[in-house]
Scaffold this motif. Structure first.
Motif, PDB file in Angstrom:
ATOM      1  N   LEU A  44      39.058  24.958  31.297  1.00  0.00           N
ATOM      2  CA  LEU A  44      38.142  26.062  31.555  1.00  0.00           C
ATOM      3  C   LEU A  44      38.447  27.206  30.610  1.00  0.00           C
ATOM      4  O   LEU A  44      39.607  27.547  30.411  1.00  0.00           O
ATOM      5  N   ARG A  45      37.408  27.794  30.053  1.00  0.00           N
ATOM      6  CA  ARG A  45      37.656  28.981  29.240  1.00  0.00           C
ATOM      7  C   ARG A  45      37.740  30.199  30.144  1.00  0.00           C
ATOM      8  O   ARG A  45      37.152  30.222  31.219  1.00  0.00           O
ATOM      9  N   ARG A  46      38.423  31.219  29.654  1.00  0.00           N
ATOM     10  CA  ARG A  46      38.511  32.419  30.479  1.00  0.00           C
ATOM     11  C   ARG A  46      37.129  33.011  30.733  1.00  0.00           C
ATOM     12  O   ARG A  46      36.841  33.510  31.821  1.00  0.00           O
ATOM     13  N   VAL A  47      36.271  32.922  29.731  1.00  0.00           N
ATOM     14  CA  VAL A  47      34.928  33.497  29.899  1.00  0.00           C
ATOM     15  C   VAL A  47      34.171  32.807  31.046  1.00  0.00           C
ATOM     16  O   VAL A  47      33.308  33.413  31.680  1.00  0.00           O
ATOM     17  N   ALA A  48      34.531  31.552  31.343  1.00  0.00           N
ATOM     18  CA  ALA A  48      33.890  30.869  32.478  1.00  0.00           C
ATOM     19  C   ALA A  48      34.276  31.565  33.779  1.00  0.00           C
ATOM     20  O   ALA A  48      33.460  31.694  34.701  1.00  0.00           O
ATOM     21  N   LEU A  49      35.520  32.026  33.845  1.00  0.00           N
ATOM     22  CA  LEU A  49      35.963  32.734  35.051  1.00  0.00           C
ATOM     23  C   LEU A  49      35.380  34.141  35.110  1.00  0.00           C
ATOM     24  O   LEU A  49      35.137  34.683  36.186  1.00  0.00           O
ATOM     25  N   GLU A  50      35.142  34.724  33.936  1.00  0.00           N
ATOM     26  CA  GLU A  50      34.466  36.032  33.905  1.00  0.00           C
ATOM     27  C   GLU A  50      33.006  35.866  34.352  1.00  0.00           C
ATOM     28  O   GLU A  50      32.479  36.694  35.098  1.00  0.00           O
ATOM     29  N   ALA A  51      32.380  34.777  33.909  1.00  0.00           N
ATOM     30  CA  ALA A  51      31.000  34.497  34.323  1.00  0.00           C
ATOM     31  C   ALA A  51      30.951  34.254  35.834  1.00  0.00           C
ATOM     32  O   ALA A  51      30.023  34.697  36.522  1.00  0.00           O
ATOM     33  N   LEU A  52      31.977  33.563  36.338  1.00  0.00           N
ATOM     34  CA  LEU A  52      32.036  33.315  37.789  1.00  0.00           C
ATOM     35  C   LEU A  52      32.179  34.637  38.539  1.00  0.00           C
ATOM     36  O   LEU A  52      31.535  34.847  39.577  1.00  0.00           O
ATOM     37  N   GLY A  53      33.001  35.542  38.005  1.00  0.00           N
ATOM     38  CA  GLY A  53      33.151  36.859  38.616  1.00  0.00           C
ATOM     39  C   GLY A  53      31.807  37.586  38.669  1.00  0.00           C
ATOM     40  O   GLY A  53      31.430  38.171  39.690  1.00  0.00           O
ATOM     41  N   ALA A  54      31.061  37.504  37.560  1.00  0.00           N
ATOM     42  CA  ALA A  54      29.740  38.143  37.502  1.00  0.00           C
ATOM     43  C   ALA A  54      28.811  37.508  38.532  1.00  0.00           C
ATOM     44  O   ALA A  54      28.060  38.194  39.233  1.00  0.00           O
ATOM     45  N   ALA A  55      28.863  36.185  38.641  1.00  0.00           N
ATOM     46  CA  ALA A  55      27.986  35.474  39.581  1.00  0.00           C
ATOM     47  C   ALA A  55      28.308  35.870  41.022  1.00  0.00           C
ATOM     48  O   ALA A  55      27.398  36.070  41.834  1.00  0.00           O
ATOM     49  N   ARG A  56      29.589  36.018  41.317  1.00  0.00           N
ATOM     50  CA  ARG A  56      29.957  36.415  42.686  1.00  0.00           C
ATOM     51  C   ARG A  56      29.436  37.814  42.980  1.00  0.00           C
ATOM     52  O   ARG A  56      28.925  38.085  44.064  1.00  0.00           O
ATOM     53  N   LEU A  57      29.578  38.688  42.005  1.00  0.00           N
ATOM     54  CA  LEU A  57      29.078  40.056  42.165  1.00  0.00           C
ATOM     55  C   LEU A  57      27.567  40.045  42.410  1.00  0.00           C
ATOM     56  O   LEU A  57      27.046  40.715  43.302  1.00  0.00           O
ATOM     57  N   LEU A  58      26.848  39.232  41.596  1.00  0.00           N
ATOM     58  CA  LEU A  58      25.391  39.216  41.676  1.00  0.00           C
ATOM     59  C   LEU A  58      24.888  38.522  42.940  1.00  0.00           C
ATOM     60  O   LEU A  58      23.819  38.846  43.439  1.00  0.00           O
ATOM     61  N   ALA A  59      25.668  37.548  43.433  1.00  0.00           N
ATOM     62  CA  ALA A  59      25.252  36.849  44.651  1.00  0.00           C
ATOM     63  C   ALA A  59      25.384  37.779  45.849  1.00  0.00           C
ATOM     64  O   ALA A  59      24.621  37.687  46.807  1.00  0.00           O
ATOM     65  N   GLY A  60      26.337  38.691  45.784  1.00  0.00           N
ATOM     66  CA  GLY A  60      26.531  39.644  46.876  1.00  0.00           C
ATOM     67  C   GLY A  60      27.234  39.009  48.060  1.00  0.00           C
ATOM     68  O   GLY A  60      27.459  37.788  48.108  1.00  0.00           O
ATOM     69  N   ASP A  61      27.594  39.840  49.030  1.00  0.00           N
ATOM     70  CA  ASP A  61      28.277  39.325  50.223  1.00  0.00           C
ATOM     71  C   ASP A  61      27.358  38.359  50.944  1.00  0.00           C
ATOM     72  O   ASP A  61      26.205  38.685  51.205  1.00  0.00           O
ATOM     73  N   GLY A  62      27.869  37.200  51.253  1.00  0.00           N
ATOM     74  CA  GLY A  62      27.065  36.235  51.989  1.00  0.00           C
ATOM     75  C   GLY A  62      26.122  35.438  51.110  1.00  0.00           C
ATOM     76  O   GLY A  62      25.435  34.539  51.591  1.00  0.00           O
ATOM     77  N   GLY A  63      26.055  35.763  49.822  1.00  0.00           N
ATOM     78  CA  GLY A  63      25.226  34.974  48.913  1.00  0.00           C
ATOM     79  C   GLY A  63      25.950  33.686  48.559  1.00  0.00           C
ATOM     80  O   GLY A  63      27.112  33.491  48.945  1.00  0.00           O
ATOM     81  N   SER A  64      25.292  32.801  47.846  1.00  0.00           N
ATOM     82  CA  SER A  64      26.010  31.582  47.491  1.00  0.00           C
ATOM     83  C   SER A  64      26.162  31.453  45.979  1.00  0.00           C
ATOM     84  O   SER A  64      25.290  31.855  45.210  1.00  0.00           O
ATOM     85  N   VAL A  65      27.325  30.923  45.602  1.00  0.00           N
ATOM     86  CA  VAL A  65      27.671  30.798  44.199  1.00  0.00           C
ATOM     87  C   VAL A  65      27.912  29.330  43.880  1.00  0.00           C
ATOM     88  O   VAL A  65      28.706  28.664  44.544  1.00  0.00           O
ATOM     89  N   HIS A  66      27.201  28.829  42.916  1.00  0.00           N
ATOM     90  CA  HIS A  66      27.373  27.450  42.469  1.00  0.00           C
ATOM     91  C   HIS A  66      27.856  27.459  41.030  1.00  0.00           C
ATOM     92  O   HIS A  66      27.506  28.349  40.262  1.00  0.00           O
ATOM     93  N   ALA A  67      28.634  26.440  40.693  1.00  0.00           N
ATOM     94  CA  ALA A  67      29.048  26.296  39.300  1.00  0.00           C
ATOM     95  C   ALA A  67      28.663  24.913  38.823  1.00  0.00           C
ATOM     96  O   ALA A  67      28.644  23.966  39.609  1.00  0.00           O
ATOM     97  N   VAL A  68      28.320  24.810  37.546  1.00  0.00           N
ATOM     98  CA  VAL A  68      28.079  23.483  36.981  1.00  0.00           C
ATOM     99  C   VAL A  68      29.074  23.285  35.847  1.00  0.00           C
ATOM    100  O   VAL A  68      29.285  24.143  35.001  1.00  0.00           O
ATOM    101  N   LEU A  69      29.725  22.139  35.930  1.00  0.00           N
ATOM    102  CA  LEU A  69      30.813  21.824  35.022  1.00  0.00           C
ATOM    103  C   LEU A  69      30.419  20.544  34.300  1.00  0.00           C
ATOM    104  O   LEU A  69      30.079  19.544  34.938  1.00  0.00           O
TER     105      LEU A  69
END
Ligand SMILES: Cc1cc2nc3c(=O)[nH]c(=O)nc-3n(C[C@H](O)[C@H](O)[C@H](O)COP(=O)(O)OP(=O)(O)OC[C@H]3O[C@@H](n4cnc5c(N)ncnc54)[C@H](O)[C@@H]3O)c2cc1C
Lengths: 287, 336
Positions: free
Chosen positions: B16-41
């Motif tokens: 995994l690149r670090r930027v993938a974890l930064e993107a995941l951080g952004a996705a969690r922020l954008l999904a908001g509390d109770g939102g859902s976050v999916h990743a495709v690998l």
């Protein structure tokens, strides 16, 4: 070969960017062809010299962009099309939709574009067009060669990965291209210089290093005045409201954060080195 | 705010690149509390590495990690990878799709945006949640290579695609044990694979990727030769950083264009940028002036680079750089 080059008129990269009333001031600014697009155009001219055919330059912009198209014609392009931006929102989705519809009837064997435009820096439009037209792409080309594709088809079949070269079907069902030519592209990636082969029709974006763009010659400038330059309004394209609706919106334009004036160190070289290491640790808290 | 966000989790050499974890951080922020976050690998073996990457994503807040593993996906093929993301989009129906603004992400995002008829905001350096309960996400991105910035938002109606610039957003932190996400296999939707990769010539560069490096030691025409980069490389090695260059140095043949930083080279935002023998032309500044701390070493006290540097040393780089290397060798070998 039918070659189409997408060009955008941009600020000269030396220009200072000034914000006036929430917009970028563009009076008394020098405009140029986006440098990456110049590489794309130069490559198209060389491909025409090697393989025959024609080069059409296409730009989406204001009336001022006619200057950029005339420059491209003076460099050697055969004809130019300006897609007028009136009626297009400030958003890549609509611009890509409109350009894709304008390009498709040209049935290009190859669409060339710059890797990105130095103003917006998104690198989005050309690849959105590739997707809309159902074309494969190769981004950030450092070297480009077009050749007959028989061996390529065989290689693909032997490698077992993927379809044979085939006529391309765009999203609206139209198809073109006999699929008997391939582009061999060396492209610049983070993982190295990658050589790929893609069947034509295709879209390729140009990276710095692809070539050295020529200057318009004096006879070229004279000839350019008589070459066809067509202005197309988006109303001529029959786009529907969905295509024209923006998907993003600009809320603000900001000047870059000012950097506080720095500090020049002094003393003997060894003292300066020691002081810098200490400042980076204690003041900048880097270590 | 409660949304569904999808992240394309980019790997390099099976990791995994670090930027993938930064993107995941952004996705969690954008999904908001109770939102859902999916990743495709996406990958093409070895399977163990992919599973390890999937586990890390699940441990850092991806509710579902969709793993698409097929030998045809071993090398990057834009149309195939875009098709995989398209399949994940069809399965997840996200309102926002996040990728890294990397060579691969820059190619995939426009194709994905066009295929879903959505908006595309590229090279995002900051995200602010505004409006009622953070309902509106406002994205900051550079224009004119950093000479201006714009703030943009997605309009409702179609999914939005954004790419985040490496090194600018925080990585997703691990979630509480027991709340890790699940890992699911997604079938490979085999599209026509138009692009055939014939060969890759690895660039001779450092081991640290420039775009993601925390520390960059860059050389300009002032290094005077290819050998002149040696002291810079030594300093970078001690600092665990990468070596970069101005176009002046690349044009002079002192180093590979892969190292070029600036308007027509790479854009970098490290924590520390040390410019050695670089005058500070506007096109160079465009690529590095957003670095957190800038140090300039230059013989010419009037070099424009001093205008953006936090710390400046007027002097000969061949004298200063080895002294710095020694300082840091001592400093960093001391515990604490
Ligand atoms: C369209 C366009 C795009 C461009 N894109 C880029 C880009 O992406 N990136 C980029 O970098 N440039 C770019 N340039 C080029 C840019 O304008 C400058 O020419 C280039 O950045 C200069 O490189 P330099 O600072 O290494 O060299 P110079 O300007 O020659 O500066 C060398 C510096 O080294 C100092 N020096 C010399 N010897 C020593 C020593 N022993 N110790 C300490 N200091 C010393 C000198 O005082 C001088 O300041 C672009 C230009 C154009 C027109």
């Amino acid at each position: 070969m039918k070659l189409v080059v997408l060009i955008k008129q941009t600020f000269d990269t030396e220009e200072k960017i000034e914000l006036v009333n929430g917009a970028v001031a563009d009076d008394s600014v020098k405009f140029i062809i986006n440098p990456y697009d110049e590489y794309a155009l130069e490559e198209a001219l060389r491909l025409r010299e090697a393989h025959g055919g024609s080069v059409t330059v296409v730009s989406c912009g204001s009336d001022r962009a006619v200057e950029a198209l005339r420059t491209a014609l003076a460099m050697g392009a055969d004809e130019a099309v300006l897609l007028e931006q009136d009626g297009l929102p400030d958003d890549g989705h609509a611009v890509a939709a409109a350009l894709a519809v304008a390009l498709q009837p040209m049935l290009p064997d190859l669409i060339l574009a710059g890797l990105f435009a130095v103003d917006r820096g998104a690198g989005s439009i050309a690849l959105q067009i590739a997707e809309r037209l159902g074309l494969p792409h190769a981004a950030a080309a450092l070297k480009l060669e077009v050749r007959d594709g028989d061996s390529a088809g065989a290689a693909r079949a032997a490698g077992g990965n993927g379809a044979d070269a085939k006529p391309v079907k765009a999203h609206n069902g139209a198809s073109w291209g006999s699929g008997d030519k391939v582009a061999v592209v060396v492209r610049d990636t983070e993982w190295g210089d990658e050589t790929v082969e893609i069947p034509l029709p295709a879209l390729i974006t140009a990276q710095q290093g692809l070539n050295e763009p020529r200057y318009p010659s004096l006879p070229g400038i004279m000839k350019a005045k008589r070459k066809p330059l067509r202005q197309v309004s988006i109303h001529d394209l029959g786009l529907d409201a969905g295509d024209l609706a923006p998907r993003t919106e600009r809320l603000a334009l900001l000047a870059p954060p000012l950097r506080a004036a720095g500090r020049k160190l002094s003393g003997a070289p060894a003292e300066q080195a020691a002081l810098l290491a200490e400042l980076l640790q204690r003041e900048a808290k880097l270590f | 705010m409660k949304r569904t966000a999808l992240v394309y989790a980019e790997c390099a050499d099976g990791k995994l690149r670090r930027v993938a974890l930064e993107a995941l951080g952004a996705a969690r922020l954008l999904a908001g509390d109770g939102g859902s976050v999916h990743a495709v690998l996406v990958g093409g073996g070895p399977e163990a590495a992919l599973q390890e990457a999937a586990a890390e994503l699940a441990a850092r807040g991806a509710g579902v990690v969709h793993v698409v593993d097929d030998p045809a996906l071993a090398g990057f093929a834009p149309e195939a990878y875009a098709a995989v993301i398209g399949a994940a989009v069809a399965a997840v129906r996200p309102s926002v799709i996040v990728l890294g603004h990397t060579a691969a992400g820059r190619e995939l995002a426009p194709r994905v945006a066009a295929s879903v008829g959505g908006g595309h905001v590229a090279d995002v350096t900051a995200i602010d949640l505004q409006g009622d309960g953070g309902a509106d996400a406002v994205f900051t991105r550079p224009l004119y290579a950093g000479k201006a910035f714009e703030q943009r938002r997605f309009l409702p109606g179609a999914p939005g695609v954004l790419t985040v610039r490496p090194n600018n957003l925080p990585v997703a932190e691990p979630v509480a044990p027991g709340s890790e996400g699940v890992i699911a296999a997604l079938p490979y939707p085999a599209p026509p694979l138009w692009t055939t990769v014939r060969s890759v010539v690895r660039k001779t560069g450092g081991t640290v990727d420039l775009a993601e490096a925390d520390i960059i030691v860059a050389g300009g025409r002032g290094v005077r030769s290819a050998e002149g980069f040696a002291p810079l490389a030594a300093l970078a090695a001690v600092l665990g950083g990468a070596v970069g260059a101005s176009r002046g140095a690349c044009d002079a043949g002192y180093c590979d264009y892969a190292l070029q930083i600036g308007q027509t080279g790479k854009t970098v935002t490290p924590k520390l940028y040390i410019a050695c023998g670089i005058s500070g032309a506007i096109q160079h500044l465009a690529g590095m002036s957003q670095s957190r701390v800038i140090v300039a070493i230059n013989k010419d006290p009037d070099a424009p680079i001093f205008g953006v540097a936090d710390y400046g040393i007027v002097g000969d780089l061949f004298e200063i750089v080895p002294l710095l290397t020694e300082q840091f060798r001592t400093l960093l070998s001391k515990p604490g």
